[in-house]
Design an enzyme around this catalytic site. Structure first.
Site, PDB file in Angstrom:
ATOM      1  N   ARG A 125      32.275  43.090  37.183  1.00  0.00           N
ATOM      2  CA  ARG A 125      31.710  42.633  38.450  1.00  0.00           C
ATOM      3  C   ARG A 125      30.760  43.699  38.994  1.00  0.00           C
ATOM      4  NH1 ARG A 125      37.306  41.260  39.985  1.00  0.00           N
ATOM      5  NH2 ARG A 125      37.630  39.005  39.971  1.00  0.00           N
ATOM      6  N   ASP A 170      37.227  43.720  43.555  1.00  0.00           N
ATOM      7  CA  ASP A 170      36.755  42.633  44.416  1.00  0.00           C
ATOM      8  C   ASP A 170      37.419  42.673  45.784  1.00  0.00           C
ATOM      9  OD1 ASP A 170      39.285  41.945  43.575  1.00  0.00           O
ATOM     10  OD2 ASP A 170      38.835  39.825  43.265  1.00  0.00           O
ATOM     11  N   ASP A 212      51.821  41.843  37.276  1.00  0.00           N
ATOM     12  CA  ASP A 212      52.246  41.708  38.672  1.00  0.00           C
ATOM     13  C   ASP A 212      53.498  40.840  38.805  1.00  0.00           C
ATOM     14  OD1 ASP A 212      50.680  39.610  37.804  1.00  0.00           O
ATOM     15  OD2 ASP A 212      49.587  39.355  39.685  1.00  0.00           O
TER      16      ASP A 212
END
Length: 447
Positions: free
Chosen positions: A117, A213, A291
């Site tokens: 990104r 992000d 996670d």
């Protein structure tokens, strides 16, 4: 004021002493011999007289110097007594004093996990804008994926950030039915490498993990600086997160940005961990879905995280392995705090387990119970804070959907939940979605 006056007296005494000696020497060399006026011819005609004059002057000077030495000794003695009395420092003045009992800020690096990104610039710009100290909060950007445009963006920050690159860019061998999850495997590999660099190579005591992000709040650094000592001191905690999973604007109390909670759910999305935790997790780090793995009982071990009422991070990245689905449905609605809270000046001891459990449970189960439909229609406004009780997995999910909170469970733990309780704002009042007071633990089959 008295110290300044005493110091001034000593200084003036020294100046007078030096000046007095200079005047005396000038006087002795220019005064005439006793009983007559000197003349160049007389001194020139009688060398013996010149010698006697010099000797006489020297004797007078010696006597005067002896008297002055006595005076200087008196000054020294008075200064010594004055220094003992007022404890005047004889070395360079100390550094600017800190508030008693306030430790020096720890060095907590911000680990930015980056891939492909180029919008990582937005993340880094905010981090650098709000960072109070480069010394105490070094920013380390770990890049995977080998994306050159992203690498150039990171490099453009020069020495403001440290750029490290995950070296293994190969595909990971997975089972055929997991090929579509290749991205999740690569993310887990990157996290393991990056956290290994932070704790094993750079030897930092802690780190805040931020994805590329995420945009941070003005008090992002203040929040982690204040909660770091609490995390270190309380073994019942294992992380501090900047994220509230139910942090949509209409579901938080905007008048209480300082409010913090304990949660049994691992939130991620801007989270602080200690080196000791990484030493525990690294040997068994998962191949993928790290996670959700963190949310399993065998990793959590009954420990909690700290989370805020209003999130200190906000995600702007629709692009990702989840293909924007979760972002569109939920993430983009999370409110980012904009009001700076001086957390380091606040007493956060209420978050310690014993005090928190006592006060929080009394608050929740002291609130009147109300049926979910009455909460939805805003009946009984006079009650203010209320409790909605669920007794099964299905009733939790139904009530959560009805009230607009996240209804998914991970190993039985609801998002933002603590001891099964999810607390949030609904139409301007505090609501606790809670199990019966006899609750005695999570059921991992509730998924």
């Amino acid at each position: 004021m008295l110290k300044k006056q005493s110091a001034g007296l000593v200084l003036w005494g020294a100046i007078i002493f030096v000046g007095w000696n200079a005047l005396l020497l000038l006087f002795f060399w220019t005064r005439p011999a006793p009983g007559r006026l000197p003349s160049d011819s007389a001194l020139g005609d009688d060398p013996a007289s010149l010698t006697r004059e010099v000797i006489h002057l020297a004797e007078d000077a010696e006597a005067e110097l002896e008297r002055q030495r006595g005076l200087l000794q008196q000054i020294k003695e008075h200064y010594s007594l004055w220094r003992q009395r007022w404890r005047v420092p004889t070395v360079a003045p100390p550094a600017w004093p800190r508030v008693p009992g306030t430790p020096s800020p720890a060095v907590i690096p911000i680990l930015v996990i980056a891939c492909d990104r180029s919008t990582v610039r937005r993340c880094l710009d905010k981090l650098l804008h709000y960072r109070p100290s480069a010394e105490h909060f070094p920013i380390i950007v770990s890049q995977d994926c080998g994306h050159e445009e992203t690498a150039q963006v990171i490099a453009s920050y020069g020495t403001a950030v440290t750029h490290i690159r995950q070296p293994d860019l190969s595909n990971i061998a997975v089972q055929p039915d997991h090929r579509k999850f290749q991205g999740y495997y690569k993310i887990a590999r990157h996290y393991r490498w990056a956290l290994g660099q932070i704790f094993n190579k750079f030897k930092f005591p802690a780190a805040v993990v931020v994805e590329d992000d995420l945009e941070v709040a003005p008090d992002f650094f203040e929040y982690f600086q204040a909660t770091y000592p609490l995390l270190k001191a309380d073994p019942s905690l294992w992380c501090v997160s900047a994220w509230n999973d139910n942090g949509k604007e209409q579901m938080v109390d905007s008048s209480k940005p300082e409010l913090l909670y304990r949660t049994d759910f691992f939130p991620g999305l801007g989270w602080l961990l200690l080196a000791d935790l990484w030493a525990e997790l690294e040997p068994k780090w998962p191949k993928a879905f790290w996670d959700d793995w963190m949310r399993r009982p065998e990793q959590r071990k009954g420990r909690a995280c700290i989370r805020p009422e209003i999130s200190r991070t906000m995600t702007f990245g629709r692009k990702g392995v989840s293909h924007g689905q979760f972002f569109d449905q939920h993430l983009k609605f999370i409110k980012l705090n904009q009001q700076f809270v001086p957390f380091t000046q606040l007493d956060l001891s209420y978050l310690q387990r014993e005090a928190y459990d006592r006060d929080f449970l009394a608050q929740v189960y002291g609130a009147p119970q109300l049926q979910v439909e009455k909460v939805r229609t805003n009946d009984r406004k006079e009650l203010g804070e209320v409790r909605v009780q669920y007794t099964s997995r299905d009733s939790f999910k139904a009530f959560a959907k009805a009230l607009g909170v996240m209804d998914d469970l991970k190993s039985g733990v609801p998002r933002a939940g603590y001891r099964g309780i999810v607390t949030f704002q609904f139409r301007g009042r505090r609501v606790h979605l809670a199990p019966p007071e006899t609750w005695n633990g999570y059921d991992p089959s509730w998924n």
